[in-house]
Scaffold this active site. Structure first.
Site, PDB file in Angstrom:
ATOM      1  CG  HIS A  58      -2.017  -1.067   1.122  1.00 41.48           C
ATOM      2  ND1 HIS A  58      -2.494  -1.578  -0.063  1.00 41.48           N
ATOM      3  CD2 HIS A  58      -2.709  -1.729   2.110  1.00 41.48           C
ATOM      4  CE1 HIS A  58      -3.408  -2.490   0.176  1.00 41.48           C
ATOM      5  NE2 HIS A  58      -3.557  -2.611   1.486  1.00 41.48           N
ATOM      6  CG  HIS A  67      -7.814  -0.625   2.040  1.00 41.24           C
ATOM      7  ND1 HIS A  67      -8.473  -1.210   3.097  1.00 41.24           N
ATOM      8  CD2 HIS A  67      -6.936  -1.545   1.594  1.00 41.24           C
ATOM      9  CE1 HIS A  67      -7.989  -2.417   3.282  1.00 41.24           C
ATOM     10  NE2 HIS A  67      -7.054  -2.656   2.379  1.00 41.24           N
ATOM     11  CD  GLU A  91      -7.895  -3.721  -0.980  1.00 41.28           C
ATOM     12  OE1 GLU A  91      -6.720  -3.539  -1.306  1.00 41.28           O
ATOM     13  OE2 GLU A  91      -8.221  -4.541  -0.099  1.00 41.28           O
TER      14      GLU A  91
END
Ligand code: GLA
Length: 373
Positions: A131, A202, A337
């Protein structure tokens, strides 16, 4: 008279998500989000349109609340979140609602090669990069502006070398509450040097309100295949058919039904935590349908991205207390996602995530709500 009746009927059809009465929305207080961090002001914005409302903050360009009507005409807040900026800054869970990037999801050992040059990104997930790193987009204060009642736009300048990524990158994300009960996310980004990019939202969804068991929701993913991984959740490069596996969600299936399977990818993920490849890449197709019979709320995800990471909240531990005292317990929320495939820079058979000078990265993802009785 006839004309009036006809007009009324037409209005009801057009505004099919509009309730007869106006129920209460448990909106959070903007004051609880006022703070200055790194010399930048944090704010909470509220956007509304017909019967959808969202609250977003420029801390990580994050969705804080999202209100949709249930079958009883009450609003449910269908995403996890916290009720103040202090709570967000203290939470052990860093990924409730933000945009993650520069590259969302994982890059094996944080390494990749671009134009013959090797890059090393920061490592924050075992031996891998996740991420965008510990200081990724989700931790930054974006520049934000509310354009009107239904639209907020945010942008962030990511300097060359941040978390190891090459190139100065400017990313803009616009949140729009649309008249047809959807929250629309439109992204764009440019760079001054060849780089890689894969941002995604997210948010954790629970269509019953945020602390309920999400495993009874049904899920449909319009995907014929997925990308199997190693134990560290890094794709091996294989593209495998979902047919005959617990990852086959082509027909809507209750999430909890096969989640304890001993199928190796499920064991590696500790449940669902995989990248599904859409059978057809198209913004026009319902790519994901999440539905709860309890609330009657259905959410359809539309996206122009090639894939989705469906993560069933397997790492959640209930340590953090969210909005209105909700416990973020194990598997009480699911992330969907929209993205390019994880580790794409290291696999020639995956779609490219490279962005060059003069090009513009774009993404549109829409979460659309309706009621099924
Ligand atoms: C993604 C990953 C998961 C997990 C969460 C954040 O969904 O795929 O493995 O890291 O983010 O907790």
């Amino acid at each position: 008279m006839k004309k009036t009746v006809y007009l009324l009927a037409l209005t009801a059809l057009v505004a099919s998500c509009a309730p007869e009465k106006k129920p209460e929305m448990a909106l959070l207080n903007a004051k609880d989000f006022e703070a200055t961090v790194d010399g930048k002001e944090i704010e909470l914005f509220t956007i509304k349109n017909n019967d959808i409302a969202a609250q977003v903050t420029n801390f990580g360009a994050r969705i804080v609340s999202l209100f949709a009507l249930d079958k009883d005409g009450e609003y449910q807040d269908v995403v996890w979140g916290y009720e103040s900026i202090d709570a967000y800054l203290k939470a052990t869970d860093k990924y409730s609602g933000p945009v993650v990037g520069r590259f969302g999801n994982r890059i094996g050992k944080g390494q990749f090669t671009l134009d013959g040059r090797e890059y090393q990104l920061s490592i924050n997930d075992g031996e891998n990069h996740l991420h965008g790193g510990a200081g990724g987009f989700s931790t930054k204060i974006w520049d934000a502006k509310q354009l009107n009642d239904s639209t907020v736009t945010m942008s962030y300048f990511s300097a060359d070398g941040e978390e190891g990524y090459p190139g100065n990158l400017t990313i803009t994300l616009t949140y729009t509450a649309t008249a047809d009960c959807a929250l629309k996310l439109t992204y764009s980004a440019t760079t001054d040097q060849t780089t890689i990019i894969n941002p995604t939202s997210h948010a954790y969804f629970n269509l019953n309100g945020t602390s309920d068991n999400a495993m009874e929701h049904t899920l449909m993913i319009a995907a014929d295949s997925f990308t199997p991984t190693d134990k560290g959740l890094i794709p091996t490069g294989e593209i495998r058919s979902v047919a005959g596996t617990p990852l086959d969600f082509r027909a809507a299936t209750t999430i909890g039904e096969r989640i304890e399977s001993d199928y190796e990818p499920i064991v590696f993920g500790g449940g669902y935590d995989h990248n599904w490849i859409f059978s057809k890449q198209s913004l026009e197709h319902p790519q994901v349908r999440l539905y709860s019979a309890k609330s009657g709320i259905e959410m359809i995800m539309y996206t122009d991205q090639p894939a989705v990471q469906f993560y069933s909240g397997n790492f959640m531990d209930g340590i953090d207390t969210g909005k209105r005292g909700d416990k973020h317990n194990y598997r009480t929320g699911v992330a969907l996602e929209a993205q390019n495939y994880p580790d794409a820079p290291n696999h020639d058979n995956f779609p490219s995530s490279v962005l060059k000078i003069g090009e513009t990265y774009t993404q549109t993802t829409i979460y659309k709500f309706s009621i099924r009785k």
